[in-house]
Design a protein around this motif. Structure first.
Motif, PDB file in Angstrom:
ATOM      1  N   LEU A 141      -7.172  43.743  11.258  1.00  0.00           N
ATOM      2  CA  LEU A 141      -8.737  43.684  12.226  1.00  0.00           C
ATOM      3  C   LEU A 141      -9.928  43.038  11.242  1.00  0.00           C
ATOM      4  N   ALA A 142      -9.495  43.415  10.636  1.00  0.00           N
ATOM      5  CA  ALA A 142     -10.753  42.223   9.539  1.00  0.00           C
ATOM      6  C   ALA A 142     -10.450  40.733   9.109  1.00  0.00           C
ATOM      7  N   LEU A 145     -11.966  39.783  12.385  1.00  0.00           N
ATOM      8  CA  LEU A 145     -12.841  40.296  12.753  1.00  0.00           C
ATOM      9  C   LEU A 145     -13.487  38.466  12.385  1.00  0.00           C
ATOM     10  N   SER A 149     -16.176  35.850  13.333  1.00  0.00           N
ATOM     11  CA  SER A 149     -17.652  35.888  13.165  1.00  0.00           C
ATOM     12  C   SER A 149     -18.194  34.756  12.539  1.00  0.00           C
ATOM     13  N   LEU A 368     -18.633  40.589  20.677  1.00  0.00           N
ATOM     14  CA  LEU A 368     -17.525  39.855  19.152  1.00  0.00           C
ATOM     15  C   LEU A 368     -16.241  41.534  19.678  1.00  0.00           C
ATOM     16  N   THR A 369     -16.301  42.372  19.760  1.00  0.00           N
ATOM     17  CA  THR A 369     -14.795  43.007  19.785  1.00  0.00           C
ATOM     18  C   THR A 369     -14.136  42.661  20.651  1.00  0.00           C
TER      19      THR A 369
END
Lengths: 497, 497
Positions: A141-142, A145, A149, A368-369
């Protein structure tokens, strides 16, 4: 929200408040929180005194305080009961009181969910509805993301409202993912939502009005019942067996309604049904759709738990080619609960209406997500994660089944997927009460549209591997067996085939 | 969602489809998108022919196609009109049709918002509802996001459901922020939401049922009207003047309802009202609350636009100490539209009910962006950003006012805040139609609870500084003045003081 005082924790004997006040405060809190239902019986004075190691006199003083606060009522020779309808009246006055008092939520509405947010003492929660945090893949997930971003992209995803139907890249990726389970949906038929809960909310709000009847599976997910009730709809529970809904019962429910009040919608979990783990056979799916056709029903297929299912299990939306089916799913149960990303796939004729309702409820959803999850799908990261979790879950399931059976429980449905549907032989609300503070369990009553006792409970195979839980449960069961014999609750086994 | 064909773009004379088909397709798209309302009149055949440089015969053929598709109807000697209730019927059949056809959304529901997502040709949009992207501070947001998405913290924010009331750090920071405008709210009284839209949705869903009456400002925000209508509520518009709502009119609306059908809720924007820019005086705020007390109303104060207001302007929730006021705001209009973070602050007695409705609609809200915004608040980053934007906006407002007045427009309310409420002297729906494809404007009709012509429009001072826009508007006004003289729409000026 304030944390509630933990019910199982010892009283503070050096506190400024008396022991009676402390006991009263704990029950008052739970009644306000609705983890104690209207109509629920408080423990007997003797039992409560034993549990808190105080004199019966102290308990009587505590219960008197609850009486004075109007939270409980005494029934002659039967004990103390939580007052019904309490939330409608609690400290209310004027407009809000009149407005909301008329339609209180069912007590079970949020008790289960509230439990999810209050892990007792940090121990695993056998009643948990999601994968435990340490089964999820934080580096995955990191990375996703971080990927989305970087400067310019973050701006494009953040500084203006996104597409009201949801981030186009995610909708494209979802269309490909759905093709993998046979659901043929164009990206234009997909609408992203704030979790699957929001998708179900949008569908029912768009298509129904207060007073309309809705068919639902029973047992089923209490949040769905609670939402429909809060929207003023008439919930018609259809018994869900191991091979599908009881279609004869469904026909009777339809026939039993006056022509203009017939149900228009059937909300169901077709694959790895919550809480039984049952999945529709191909034949059963076909019959459900035939009935839907004959009775002019729209079917809402909640496919939230199916990532962990064998790929060959049929989806209604696949058979039906999204003609009279709306498909709902999300990522909370497999990748990341609190990013709150879900979606629906709908017949083209209904998409605009769902987008409009989304606009009126949340305007848009955070891109974003959604873009981060698109990245996970596009790079096959979800698929690999699912494979790892499935292997781990199979082992956990095997261990949990052994423990459950070794401690005198049986399975009311064959163990599959994330949840086990366990028969304890005694009223599981009493067990939840007895274990409260140590272990959070999900009593069977929470999976019924109308509150009634049940000997069943839902366990999460991933979080029920601690032998201490099963020992504590066995002790509690034995304590309650004596009282139970006199007035045994109806067993639910018949309902699930 | 597909982009619509741009209406102002020239027809493709080498396309496979005929010119009549192309014209018909453009109108059909706009009717389906509801940017052309049910009941709206299509341009006259001659006007349409002129606009597209085709023969009247081609236009008649195009309108015939729309007639055949059931999208428009011909009215003798009056022309062609978009059919009412069209969305309820569009390609619908069976359950969904019956279910939803009974309560179509008002046509204006989403036209304005849809416009926000479809910037015509990338030019600034005078009708935009937010700050333009290049006025926002991307490095600030990127830094905050980075700060909260380091390994362990990202896990804590993502891998389990957060507090159902919202991220506690953000709620603490909001409590301090609210104290700055005199609103005394504990963190426990604050609930985070998916933007202010979601907060307003939660409040109305929690407290009202279909059929209930709600008082609203008029002019006001069309999404609010549309949501209330979609929930089946009776919208009672209260004329909003420059110094507050018309309290005598409000009393009459209350008196005029049978006792059991009296409104219970009043939804209002007290500071920098959308679209007029007006703010309540201290006296007016006091009188509103006195009336609310006398009539037992709950007041929902939508404070979405107030970041840019002078700090001394009174909030109803401050005067009232959150007794019979629910305060709603968010970050979309000042920091970041598409993270979708909003919140409400409520009387303690109502908080649990709002949390429950939030659970039933979206379960929780994403803690990641909530924590990033907490970081911005805690470090004073929002405050400094607001100061920069306010200075820039003051300059933009001065320039825009000069341009508007130089091109024959007047301001129906003193220019303040982000929005100007401009009187053009001609029906602004006709202007929006004429400018469509080049400039997106927000016609006054979108700010009325009941659709009616208006000579007013809302402009965004930050996005209306292009002299070309004002020249184009002046040309369009002059073209429409002739037709207008015969049947001038009622001017709205009286409504706003």
């Amino acid at each position: 929200m304030d944390r509630p005082p933990v019910d199982g924790a010892p009283l503070d004997r050096r506190a400024e408040s008396t022991l009676a006040e402390q006991i009263a405060a704990r029950y008052a809190h739970r009644i306000r929180e609705r983890t104690l239902a209207g109509g629920a019986r408080l423990p007997s004075v003797r039992e409560c005194a034993r549990r808190h190691a105080v004199s019966p006199h102290t308990v009587v003083a505590a219960y008197d305080q609850l009486l004075a606060q109007g939270l409980v009522e005494a029934r002659r020779q039967r004990g103390f009961f939580v007052r019904d309808g309490r939330m409608g009246d609690a400290g209310e006055s004027g407009a809000a009181h009149r407005a909301a008092g008329a339609r209180p939520l069912p007590i079970s509405a949020t008790a289960l969910i509230r439990g999810m947010f209050q892990p007792p003492g940090g121990r695993p929660m056998p009643g948990l509805g999601t994968l435990p945090a340490d089964w999820l893949d934080l580096p995955l997930l990191a990375g996703a993301l971080r990927k989305v971003s970087s400067g310019a992209q973050l701006g494009a995803l953040s500084l203006q409202y996104g597409d009201p139907a949801g981030e186009p890249r995610l909708r494209e990726a979802l269309a490909r993912k759905l093709a993998g389970v046979g659901v043929d949906a164009a990206a234009a038929q997909i609408v992203t939502t704030v979790g699957a809960t929001h998708a179900l909310d949008i569908v029912t709000r768009s298509l129904l009005r207060a007073g309309d009847a809705v068919l639902v599976d029973e047992p089923g997910w209490s949040v769905e019942y609670a939402r429909l009730a809060a929207l003023g709809m008439r919930v018609l529970p259809v018994p869900r067996g191991d091979d599908g809904p009881d279609l004869a019962a469904m026909e009777r429910l339809i026939e039993g309604s006056p022509a203009h009040e017939r149900p228009r919608l059937y909300v169901t979990v077709s694959v790895l049904h919550n809480p039984t783990g049952a999945s529709l056979s191909l034949q059963a799916a076909h019959k459900v759709l035939q009935l839907a056709q004959r009775r002019d029903l729209l079917v809402v297929e909640d496919d939230t738990y199916s990532h962990l299912a064998p790929p060959h299990l049929p989806r209604l939306a696949a058979l039906d080619a999204l003609e009279r089916t709306v498909y709902v799913s999300g990522f909370s149960k497999i990748l990341v609960p609190n990013w709150r990303v879900g979606y629906l796939a709908a017949p083209a004729r209904l998409v605009d209406r769902f987008v409009d309702t989304k606009l009126l409820s949340t305007l848009t959803t955070p891109a974003l997500t959604e873009m981060a999850l698109a990245h996970c799908l596009e790079h096959g990261l979800l698929r690999r994660h699912v494979e790892r979790v499935a292997a781990k879950l199979a082992a956990a399931r095997a261990r949990t089944v052994r423990l459950a059976e070794a401690h005198g429980c049986t399975f009311a449905a064959p163990p599959r997927g994330l949840f086990g549907w366990v028969d304890t032989g005694v009223d599981t609300e009493r067990l939840a009460e007895a274990l409260h503070g140590d272990w959070f369990i999900a009593p069977g009553a929470l999976f019924h549209a109308v509150h009634r006792p049940s000997t069943l409970m839902r366990i999460n195979f991933a979080t029920s591997q601690d032998a201490r839980f099963w020992r504590a449960l066995e002790r509690a069961r034995k304590q309650h067996t004596t009282g139970q014999r006199r007035r045994a609750p109806a067993r639910d086994a018949a309902l699930i085939g």
